[in-house]
Scaffold this active site. Sequence first.
Site, PDB file in Angstrom:
ATOM      1  N   LYS A 186       0.881  -1.175   0.000  1.00 51.19           N
ATOM      2  CA  LYS A 186       0.000   0.000   0.000  1.00 51.19           C
ATOM      3  C   LYS A 186       0.912   1.215   0.000  1.00 51.19           C
ATOM      4  CE  LYS A 186      -1.826   3.050   1.914  1.00 51.19           C
ATOM      5  NZ  LYS A 186      -1.559   4.450   1.535  1.00 51.19           N
ATOM      6  N   GLU A 263       9.457   1.862  11.067  1.00 53.00           N
ATOM      7  CA  GLU A 263      10.497   2.872  10.834  1.00 53.00           C
ATOM      8  C   GLU A 263       9.793   4.219  10.847  1.00 53.00           C
ATOM      9  OE1 GLU A 263      13.380   1.802  10.928  1.00 53.00           O
ATOM     10  OE2 GLU A 263      13.452  -0.191  10.053  1.00 53.00           O
ATOM     11  N   CYS A 297      13.945  10.987   6.649  1.00 55.18           N
ATOM     12  CA  CYS A 297      13.757  10.627   8.054  1.00 55.18           C
ATOM     13  C   CYS A 297      15.038  10.819   8.864  1.00 55.18           C
ATOM     14  CB  CYS A 297      13.260   9.191   8.174  1.00 55.18           C
ATOM     15  SG  CYS A 297      14.350   7.996   7.401  1.00 55.18           S
ATOM     16  N   GLU A 395       9.392  17.251  14.304  1.00 55.44           N
ATOM     17  CA  GLU A 395       9.895  16.912  12.966  1.00 55.44           C
ATOM     18  C   GLU A 395       9.217  17.815  11.936  1.00 55.44           C
ATOM     19  OE1 GLU A 395       8.679  13.161  11.122  1.00 55.44           O
ATOM     20  OE2 GLU A 395      10.740  12.855  10.473  1.00 55.44           O
TER      21      GLU A 395
HETATM   22  P1  NAD Z   1       2.317   8.836   7.146  1.00 55.42           P
HETATM   23  O1  NAD Z   1       2.460   8.165   8.451  1.00 55.42           O
HETATM   24  O2  NAD Z   1       1.343   9.952   7.022  1.00 55.42           O
HETATM   25  O3  NAD Z   1       1.899   7.782   6.015  1.00 55.42           O
HETATM   26  C1  NAD Z   1       2.686   6.654   5.733  1.00 55.42           C
HETATM   27  C2  NAD Z   1       1.810   5.580   5.114  1.00 55.42           C
HETATM   28  O4  NAD Z   1       0.882   5.128   6.078  1.00 55.42           O
HETATM   29  C3  NAD Z   1       0.982   6.041   3.926  1.00 55.42           C
HETATM   30  O5  NAD Z   1       0.953   5.025   2.956  1.00 55.42           O
HETATM   31  C4  NAD Z   1      -0.386   6.259   4.539  1.00 55.42           C
HETATM   32  O6  NAD Z   1      -1.449   6.149   3.618  1.00 55.42           O
HETATM   33  C5  NAD Z   1      -0.430   5.138   5.544  1.00 55.42           C
HETATM   34  N1  NAD Z   1      -1.356   5.327   6.665  1.00 55.42           N
HETATM   35  C6  NAD Z   1      -1.798   6.474   7.218  1.00 55.42           C
HETATM   36  N2  NAD Z   1      -2.637   6.212   8.231  1.00 55.42           N
HETATM   37  C7  NAD Z   1      -2.741   4.857   8.323  1.00 55.42           C
HETATM   38  C8  NAD Z   1      -3.457   3.981   9.180  1.00 55.42           C
HETATM   39  N3  NAD Z   1      -4.255   4.430  10.152  1.00 55.42           N
HETATM   40  N4  NAD Z   1      -3.319   2.650   9.000  1.00 55.42           N
HETATM   41  C9  NAD Z   1      -2.523   2.156   8.021  1.00 55.42           C
HETATM   42  N5  NAD Z   1      -1.837   2.957   7.174  1.00 55.42           N
HETATM   43  C10 NAD Z   1      -1.917   4.296   7.335  1.00 55.42           C
HETATM   44  O7  NAD Z   1       3.786   9.289   6.754  1.00 55.42           O
HETATM   45  P2  NAD Z   1       4.230  10.158   5.499  1.00 55.42           P
HETATM   46  O8  NAD Z   1       3.810  11.573   5.753  1.00 55.42           O
HETATM   47  O9  NAD Z   1       3.798   9.474   4.257  1.00 55.42           O
HETATM   48  O10 NAD Z   1       5.820  10.023   5.572  1.00 55.42           O
HETATM   49  C11 NAD Z   1       6.642  10.877   6.278  1.00 55.42           C
HETATM   50  C12 NAD Z   1       7.055  10.281   7.613  1.00 55.42           C
HETATM   51  O11 NAD Z   1       7.723   9.040   7.411  1.00 55.42           O
HETATM   52  C13 NAD Z   1       8.022  11.132   8.393  1.00 55.42           C
HETATM   53  O12 NAD Z   1       7.647  11.165   9.740  1.00 55.42           O
HETATM   54  C14 NAD Z   1       9.357  10.399   8.226  1.00 55.42           C
HETATM   55  O13 NAD Z   1      10.307  10.646   9.229  1.00 55.42           O
HETATM   56  C15 NAD Z   1       8.899   8.993   8.202  1.00 55.42           C
HETATM   57  N6  NAD Z   1       9.921   8.150   7.565  1.00 55.42           N
HETATM   58  C16 NAD Z   1      10.658   7.304   8.360  1.00 55.42           C
HETATM   59  C17 NAD Z   1      11.666   6.532   7.794  1.00 55.42           C
HETATM   60  C18 NAD Z   1      12.478   5.600   8.637  1.00 55.42           C
HETATM   61  O14 NAD Z   1      13.075   4.708   8.075  1.00 55.42           O
HETATM   62  N7  NAD Z   1      12.514   5.760   9.947  1.00 55.42           N
HETATM   63  C19 NAD Z   1      11.913   6.605   6.430  1.00 55.42           C
HETATM   64  C20 NAD Z   1      11.142   7.480   5.656  1.00 55.42           C
HETATM   65  C21 NAD Z   1      10.142   8.239   6.236  1.00 55.42           C
END
Ligand code: NAD
Length: 511
Positions: A186, A263, A297, A395
């Site tokens: 997804k 992550e 991240c 962040e």
């Molecule tokens: P997000 O949490 O908004 O969304 C990530 C994914 O989760 C999307 O596909 C979204 O549709 C899905 N999602 C949202 N709510 C959900 C739920 N209730 N149940 C299941 N899936 C759900 O994150 P984002 O804005 O897309 O990405 C940015 C974030 O990701 C930042 O906080 C960044 O630090 C983090 N990130 C972490 C790493 C790491 O390896 N630690 C790497 C890249 C990004």
Amino acid sequence: MAALQETKPENLPDSIRHYINGEWVDSVDGDTFEVLNPVTNKPYIKAASGKKADIEAAVAAAKKAFDEGPWPKMLPRERSRVLHEIADIVESRGGQLAAMESYDSGLPITQALGQARRAAENFRFFADLTVAQIDDAYKVPGRQVNYVNRKPIGVAGLITPWNTPFMLESWKLGPALATGNTVVLKPAEFTPLSASLWPGIFEEAGVPAGVFNLVNGYGEEGYAGDSLVKHPDVPLISFTGESRTGQIIFGNAAPFLKGLSMELGGKSPAVVFDDADLEGAINATIFGVFSLNGERCTAGSRILVQRGIYDEFVERYAAQAKRVKVGPPSDPSTEVGALVHPEHYEKVMSYVEIGKQEARLVAGGGRPEGFETGNYVAPTVFVDVKPDARIFQEEIFGPVVAITPFDTEEEALELANNTRYGLAAYIWTSDLKRAHNFAQNVEAGMVWLNSNNVRDLRTPFGGVKASGLGHEGGYRSIDFYTDQQAVHINLGEVHNPVFGKQEDAVEKMDA
Ligand code: NAD
């Protein structure tokens, strides 16, 4: 004006659909959502919006492919060949892939190209690792031999964010598939374009139907992400995204006791001591926060600088930040492109305004000159930032950095650890003893000493505190995607107890 329009990449599809059991399909209810280009902020394509029914179809296909299909039972060498083929195709299509990724996400094209190469390397790495895998065996001379039987687990649910989407998807797909699982991916709703290339790549490489399934759409309750987490036939969820979302997923997966890998977000410190190679530290900390548009991240978004070099560091850093080239994502000379989406742009800009109330602005601070539209933010540097400031604690996930002075090593450590996050830390000093001691005590899953963020694929990746749960990378990914069944073989008589003499036998038993 070039910055305000982007040339569409070649071979853009007309729409983005789900891919289930080897077929492109629309949503069961026909629902779609619009995807925006970050330069024009205009919708350029429609994507199918998945819900529970679409996830059910995808999970059923993945489960059938796992239960009946050849994929989990193939020899590691056979799966490895397919994975190498995937890597070859990704490599050969790097240009097309990067053009689509850059168009969809606003990443500078040169950086998108690098990420496409990294995606190919992820597949190659896990293709090799799975063949070289050695399972543990334990001997108890004359009595027992015990060995570990690694088995794929079943249907893995992979939920990914919009920053460097294709590369982050490869990071989960590589080990999940290498170990014989089947998957439902997804991808993030802001950036579904590059994920729509996986089905063609997998078909060409010979991945059987049903092994890889793709459902597009939102994550929230009632939508695709939420339905995947709550599906009883999905025993594993690998999630990358915000810490807040991670907490929700943790709660929703709890009743099923699913395997979780998380992550999450970061607010990583880069600590520069006064004996550091200043030129190297400035270059690395500029790159560390402004590359990938700051949507990274592991960005070193808090820079802690020792008082003796603070003024010089700030002056040189601000001057260099002003030279970072903001431009259209498709221009090869661009260093910072357009942020992914107007919603995210507003969030980053709101932090820029908060920062102006909380600290001293020395570079950037808003939309760069000449960029009237599109999600452009000038590389922004705040200095004298206090540890309780929101721009120190939260962040931002954009090209915005907070710089704070410190006097002693103890103070630096306290400042470094003074957030809820614990993903990465960067330490710049020529005193190796200090560097190692600091690394021992800093609350971060990964530490780089006198180095940019360069990671060998064998090393563990993951954060502590609010930055994550569990580790992936190298063998840790293999561990996450496999069950480790212990098989105990009796070679003697000791382990066949009879009642009446049970004390000796029970001493060696688990409860
Ligand atoms: P997000 O949490 O908004 O969304 C990530 C994914 O989760 C999307 O596909 C979204 O549709 C899905 N999602 C949202 N709510 C959900 C739920 N209730 N149940 C299941 N899936 C759900 O994150 P984002 O804005 O897309 O990405 C940015 C974030 O990701 C930042 O906080 C960044 O630090 C983090 N990130 C972490 C790493 C790491 O390896 N630690 C790497 C890249 C990004």
